[in-house]
Design a protein around this motif. Structure first.
Motif, short mmCIF file in Angstrom:
data_model
loop_
_atom_site.label_atom_id
_atom_site.label_comp_id
_atom_site.label_asym_id
_atom_site.label_seq_id
_atom_site.Cartn_x
_atom_site.Cartn_y
_atom_site.Cartn_z
N PHE A 128 34.88 -12.18 3.81
CA PHE A 128 36.22 -12.62 3.81
C PHE A 128 36.40 -13.97 3.83
O PHE A 128 37.29 -14.64 2.85
CB PHE A 128 37.06 -12.05 5.02
CG PHE A 128 38.34 -12.16 5.19
CD1 PHE A 128 39.23 -11.16 4.80
CD2 PHE A 128 38.90 -13.38 5.91
CE1 PHE A 128 40.54 -11.34 4.45
CE2 PHE A 128 40.42 -13.38 5.87
CZ PHE A 128 41.14 -12.13 5.29
N PRO A 129 35.82 -15.15 4.61
CA PRO A 129 36.00 -16.35 4.41
C PRO A 129 35.40 -16.94 3.06
O PRO A 129 35.96 -17.79 2.82
CB PRO A 129 35.35 -17.09 5.68
CG PRO A 129 34.39 -15.73 6.07
CD PRO A 129 35.12 -14.49 5.78
N VAL A 130 34.45 -16.34 2.72
CA VAL A 130 33.88 -16.68 1.44
C VAL A 130 34.97 -16.29 0.19
O VAL A 130 35.05 -17.39 -0.50
CB VAL A 130 32.57 -16.05 1.08
CG1 VAL A 130 32.03 -15.76 -0.53
CG2 VAL A 130 31.57 -16.28 1.72
N GLY A 131 35.51 -15.43 0.21
CA GLY A 131 36.41 -15.22 -0.72
C GLY A 131 37.47 -16.05 -0.66
O GLY A 131 38.03 -16.50 -1.55
N PHE A 132 37.91 -16.42 0.59
CA PHE A 132 39.09 -17.47 0.84
C PHE A 132 38.58 -18.74 0.14
O PHE A 132 39.42 -19.37 -0.48
CB PHE A 132 39.41 -17.54 2.41
CG PHE A 132 40.42 -18.36 2.89
CD1 PHE A 132 41.80 -17.91 3.36
CD2 PHE A 132 40.35 -19.65 2.86
CE1 PHE A 132 42.59 -18.40 3.57
CE2 PHE A 132 41.52 -20.56 3.14
CZ PHE A 132 42.67 -19.79 3.47
N SER A 133 37.40 -19.18 0.48
CA SER A 133 36.97 -20.30 -0.06
C SER A 133 36.93 -20.53 -1.60
O SER A 133 37.18 -21.40 -1.92
CB SER A 133 35.41 -20.62 0.65
OG SER A 133 35.65 -20.73 2.14
N THR A 134 36.41 -19.39 -1.99
CA THR A 134 36.53 -19.18 -3.52
C THR A 134 37.76 -19.54 -3.91
O THR A 134 37.66 -20.21 -5.06
CB THR A 134 36.08 -17.95 -4.01
OG1 THR A 134 34.47 -17.46 -3.49
CG2 THR A 134 35.82 -17.70 -5.50
N SER A 135 38.61 -19.00 -3.66
CA SER A 135 40.20 -19.16 -4.25
C SER A 135 40.50 -20.62 -4.04
O SER A 135 41.16 -21.31 -4.94
CB SER A 135 41.20 -18.28 -3.73
OG SER A 135 40.88 -16.99 -3.95
N VAL A 136 40.43 -21.24 -2.85
CA VAL A 136 40.64 -22.56 -2.57
C VAL A 136 40.00 -23.67 -3.16
O VAL A 136 40.48 -24.56 -4.01
CB VAL A 136 40.48 -22.92 -1.01
CG1 VAL A 136 40.40 -24.08 -0.70
CG2 VAL A 136 41.27 -22.12 -0.09
N ILE A 137 38.62 -23.38 -3.70
CA ILE A 137 37.81 -24.08 -4.49
C ILE A 137 38.33 -24.32 -5.97
O ILE A 137 38.43 -25.33 -6.40
CB ILE A 137 36.33 -23.74 -4.49
CG1 ILE A 137 35.84 -24.31 -3.04
CG2 ILE A 137 35.58 -24.60 -5.51
CD1 ILE A 137 34.52 -23.73 -2.85
N MET A 138 38.56 -22.91 -6.21
CA MET A 138 39.12 -23.10 -7.79
C MET A 138 40.60 -23.73 -7.87
O MET A 138 40.52 -24.49 -8.87
CB MET A 138 39.25 -21.70 -8.22
CG MET A 138 37.77 -20.73 -8.18
SD MET A 138 36.70 -21.51 -9.48
CE MET A 138 37.87 -21.05 -11.02
N ARG A 139 41.41 -23.42 -6.99
CA ARG A 139 42.74 -24.22 -6.99
C ARG A 139 42.33 -25.51 -6.95
O ARG A 139 43.18 -26.28 -7.51
CB ARG A 139 43.49 -23.58 -5.93
CG ARG A 139 43.89 -22.07 -6.19
CD ARG A 139 44.68 -21.86 -7.35
NE ARG A 139 46.15 -22.21 -7.32
CZ ARG A 139 46.94 -22.77 -8.32
NH1 ARG A 139 46.35 -23.03 -9.56
NH2 ARG A 139 48.01 -23.09 -8.01
N TYR A 140 41.78 -26.18 -5.99
CA TYR A 140 41.42 -27.57 -5.88
C TYR A 140 40.89 -28.21 -7.00
O TYR A 140 41.05 -29.38 -7.40
CB TYR A 140 40.53 -27.99 -4.58
CG TYR A 140 41.34 -27.88 -3.54
CD1 TYR A 140 42.75 -27.74 -3.29
CD2 TYR A 140 40.64 -27.58 -2.09
CE1 TYR A 140 43.40 -27.88 -2.13
CE2 TYR A 140 41.28 -27.73 -1.06
CZ TYR A 140 42.64 -27.69 -0.94
OH TYR A 140 43.25 -27.49 0.44
N SER A 141 40.15 -27.22 -7.97
CA SER A 141 39.40 -27.87 -9.31
C SER A 141 40.23 -27.82 -10.34
O SER A 141 40.06 -28.18 -11.36
CB SER A 141 38.26 -27.09 -9.36
OG SER A 141 37.24 -27.02 -8.33
N SER B 40 41.51 -18.35 -10.91
CA SER B 40 40.81 -18.21 -9.80
C SER B 40 40.79 -16.89 -9.31
O SER B 40 39.58 -16.57 -8.69
CB SER B 40 41.76 -18.90 -8.48
OG SER B 40 42.25 -20.08 -9.05
N LEU B 41 41.64 -15.71 -9.96
CA LEU B 41 41.61 -14.49 -9.22
C LEU B 41 40.41 -13.86 -9.92
O LEU B 41 39.65 -13.03 -9.60
CB LEU B 41 42.91 -13.73 -9.74
CG LEU B 41 42.85 -12.12 -9.42
CD1 LEU B 41 42.66 -12.04 -8.01
CD2 LEU B 41 44.24 -11.91 -10.09
#
Length: 235
Positions: free
Chosen positions: A138-151, A158-159
């Protein structure tokens, strides 16, 4: 095959976690408590469930090597991928983008293999590992989206990255039957090493960006819950 069901739920957990920062304001909410809980669950699962089973399967003198290989191979894969993704000498994980997702996909693949290996050795162990992976994803998925958006990537990109880094959990569970039985113990020790690395090196530092007793309590709660679940289901 229940381990496929556990892997599927873990994949859904990752995708759900990743959808929150994409389509809600959850990205503004502190998630250190969930990350701290997940770190406690992962480390505890490795120490109290996976390693004892690996030792009983391959012997106390043979588990250390696959354990160390699991820890350091994931470290090398993660850092090599992140460094390759950067254009500067020093690397910022938030600039990793698509190349950085390779490391997350590899982690998910190992998670699926761990669930299947644990279930084949002992169904209760498979349940405990499955629970640990579900909480962790759950937090891994959360972090994945945040990293992609910040990039700088779009919501659609991101999806796509979220799905591509989550699905390998099911793939790992699907390919596990090709492993011969004599590898079950080493696989458990290897994946225990990856669990310890993720929990202690990735999640705990992130959780303690905010240091208070609530974070500490969540880590300890996760650590206590894992052996408790194993004890209850083994009665």
């Amino acid at each position: 095959m229940m381990y496929l069901f556990y892997a599927f739920i873990a994949t859904l957990s990752s995708i759900l976690g990743g959808l929150l920062p994409l389509y809600t304001r959850a990205k503004d909410i502190k998630h250190q408590y969930l990350i701290g809980f997940a770190s406690g669950v992962l480390i505890s699962t490795a120490l109290f469930e996976m390693l004892p089973e690996a030792v009983s399967n391959i012997g106390a003198e043979r588990f250390a090597l696959p354990l160390a290989l699991g820890f350091f191979s994931l470290y090398l894969v993660e850092k090599a991928v992140m460094i390759h993704a950067c254009t500067e000498t020093e690397c910022d994980i938030h600039n990793a983008g698509w190349v950085g997702m390779i490391g997350l996909g590899f982690e998910s693949l190992l998670d699926g293999i761990a669930i299947a290996a644990g279930y084949v050795v002992n169904p209760v162990l498979g349940l405990v590992i499955g629970f640990a992976v579900i909480v962790h994803e759950f937090p891994v998925g959360f972090s994945t989206s945040v990293i992609m958006r910040y990039s700088g990537y779009s919501v659609e990109q991101s999806l796509l990255a979220l799905v591509l880094t989550s699905v390998p959990t099911v793939i790992g569970a699907l390919i596990f039957p090709v492993f011969p039985p004599y590898l079950f113990g080493p696989v458990l020790a290897f994946t225990a090493g990856t669990f310890i690395y993720i929990g202690a090196s990735d999640l705990l530092p992130e959780a303690h960006r905010t240091v208070n007793w609530t974070v500490v309590s969540m880590v300890l709660a996760g650590a206590v819950l894992t052996p408790l679940i194993g004890w209850v289901f083994s009665l």
